[in-house]
Design an enzyme around this catalytic site. Structure first.
Site, short mmCIF file in Angstrom:
data_model
loop_
_atom_site.label_atom_id
_atom_site.label_comp_id
_atom_site.label_asym_id
_atom_site.label_seq_id
_atom_site.Cartn_x
_atom_site.Cartn_y
_atom_site.Cartn_z
N ASP A 57 0.69 -0.85 0.13
CA ASP A 57 0.15 0.36 0.33
C ASP A 57 1.04 1.25 0.27
O ASP A 57 1.46 1.18 0.97
CB ASP A 57 -0.60 -0.34 0.77
N TYR A 148 -9.44 14.93 -5.22
CA TYR A 148 -8.36 14.75 -6.28
C TYR A 148 -8.13 15.97 -7.34
O TYR A 148 -6.73 15.46 -7.07
CB TYR A 148 -9.89 13.92 -7.17
N LYS A 152 -3.73 16.01 -7.27
CA LYS A 152 -3.31 16.18 -8.69
C LYS A 152 -2.13 16.90 -8.45
O LYS A 152 -1.92 17.21 -9.36
CB LYS A 152 -4.51 15.13 -9.43
N1 LIG Z 1 -8.63 6.40 -16.15
C1 LIG Z 1 -8.67 7.51 -16.21
O1 LIG Z 1 -9.86 8.56 -16.79
C2 LIG Z 1 -7.78 8.81 -16.02
C3 LIG Z 1 -7.81 9.77 -15.95
C4 LIG Z 1 -6.74 11.05 -15.76
C5 LIG Z 1 -5.46 10.64 -13.91
N2 LIG Z 1 -5.55 8.96 -14.24
C6 LIG Z 1 -4.85 8.46 -12.54
O2 LIG Z 1 -4.36 7.07 -12.89
C7 LIG Z 1 -3.96 6.30 -12.47
C8 LIG Z 1 -4.59 5.06 -12.42
O3 LIG Z 1 -5.70 5.45 -12.66
P1 LIG Z 1 -6.07 3.88 -13.54
O4 LIG Z 1 -6.87 4.99 -14.34
O5 LIG Z 1 -5.42 3.04 -13.91
O6 LIG Z 1 -7.06 3.24 -12.70
P2 LIG Z 1 -7.29 1.78 -11.77
O7 LIG Z 1 -8.39 2.01 -10.45
O8 LIG Z 1 -7.74 1.03 -13.16
O9 LIG Z 1 -5.11 1.58 -11.44
C9 LIG Z 1 -5.42 1.79 -10.22
C10 LIG Z 1 -4.13 0.85 -9.72
O10 LIG Z 1 -3.57 1.77 -8.46
C11 LIG Z 1 -3.65 0.44 -7.11
N3 LIG Z 1 -4.19 1.44 -5.86
C12 LIG Z 1 -5.47 1.98 -5.63
N4 LIG Z 1 -4.63 2.24 -3.99
C13 LIG Z 1 -3.32 2.37 -4.35
C14 LIG Z 1 -2.69 1.48 -3.18
N5 LIG Z 1 -3.29 2.54 -2.02
N6 LIG Z 1 -1.15 1.43 -3.40
C15 LIG Z 1 -0.94 1.16 -3.46
N7 LIG Z 1 -1.51 0.41 -5.58
C16 LIG Z 1 -2.79 1.58 -5.21
C17 LIG Z 1 -5.01 0.08 -7.71
O11 LIG Z 1 -5.29 -1.27 -6.45
C18 LIG Z 1 -4.66 -0.51 -9.03
O12 LIG Z 1 -4.49 -1.78 -9.08
C19 LIG Z 1 -3.68 7.19 -11.63
O13 LIG Z 1 -3.08 7.89 -10.80
C20 LIG Z 1 -5.03 7.83 -11.48
O14 LIG Z 1 -5.48 8.98 -10.62
C21 LIG Z 1 -6.80 8.45 -14.40
#
Ligand SMILES: NC(=O)c1ccc[n+]([C@@H]2O[C@H](COP(=O)([O-])OP(=O)(O)OC[C@H]3O[C@@H](n4cnc5c(N)ncnc54)[C@H](O)[C@@H]3O)[C@@H](O)[C@H]2O)c1
Length: 245
Positions: A57, A148, A152
């Protein structure tokens, strides 16, 4: 496919899903040895041949330190850290509990700091790089996303400050700011009740389809983490289909 990571070792957080998973695959394709860190099991699809999966984590200071040191010992070096782990939720700001505010800040911002800090000795030795995943919400206003976007925005500021501080030691730091990406995180986001219709089109991408594939974000991470991006330290790269222009 370029081969920019031969002989290099990378650590990707959030590796079990979405952008993190795509980043692991991209770095493997480019010749890296990759460790994936996540609270969920890494490599559920069985396609991460040779990847070191580490359950951790990113909010847990001691666990992060142990995980990073384990990865560096496993790989014999550490060249790239991609901080991808993140969580998100939508709410009217008046409804955001302190617990939810703290959770969003802890994973997205404090977790990124903890992984960066623990990795620094190894990255300085390797003259490596950090690529953080922020968000379009970190560089422009975003509806119903106070915690959020604050987290960010903090990641963007952290990226810039580290880029300055670490430049003399040869460690580069950059971040990507995705717009909408087709991942489980996005799919799980619940719309707020009673949204103001004037805000719903705010920030919509201009390209078609208006949602990125995770591989498109992974490609940017792979570039910013590579030696090709030597002069791009401190870069804040929007990957947003033009929605933040
Ligand atoms: N999907 C979008 O539209 C989007 C847009 C902008 C930014 N993001 C950012 O991209 C990044 C990846 O997001 P995603 O969309 O692939 O999400 P996702 O939920 O598919 O993947 C996120 C991963 O982070 C892991 N995670 C969560 N909390 C955790 C913790 N405390 N310790 C370790 N691992 C942890 C989860 O288990 C998951 O595998 C994130 O930082 C998210 O904020 C996503």
């Amino acid at each position: 496919m370029p081969q920019r990571y031969g002989g290099r070792v990378a650590l990707v957080t959030g590796a079990a899903s979405g952008v993190g998973r795509a980043t692991v695959l991209r770095l493997l394709e480019e010749g890296a040895r990759v460790a994936g860190l996540d609270t969920a099991p890494v490599d559920t699809g069985g396609v991460f041949d040779g990847v070191l999966g580490v359950r951790c984590d990113v909010r847990d200071e001691e666990a992060v330190r142990a995980a990073v040191d384990r990865v560096a010992a496993w790989g014999g070096r550490l060249d790239l850290v991609a901080n991808v782990a993140g969580v998100a939720s939508y709410a009217h700001t008046a409804d955001v509990t302190l617990a939810e505010w703290d959770r969003i800040l802890a994973v997205n911002l404090t977790g990124t700091f903890l992984v960066c800090r623990a990795s620094l000795p190894h990255l300085v030795t390797a003259r490596g790089a950090i690529v953080n995943v922020a968000s379009l919400a970190g560089v422009r206003g975003w509806r119903y996303s106070a915690a959020y976007s604050a987290a960010k925005g903090g990641v963007v500021a952290l990226t810039r400050s580290l880029a300055v501080e670490l430049a003399p030691s040869g460690v580069r730091v950059a971040c990507v700011c995705p717009g909408s990406v087709d991942t489980p995180l996005k799919a799980a986001l619940r719309p707020v009740p009673d949204p103001d219709p004037r805000l719903l089109e705010h920030g919509r991408a201009l390209v078609d389809p208006p949602v990125a594939d995770p591989a498109e974000v992974a490609a940017a991470i792979a570039y910013l983490g590579s030696a090709e991006a030597r002069f791009a330290t401190g870069a804040v790269l929007r990957i947003d289909g033009g929605s933040g222009v």
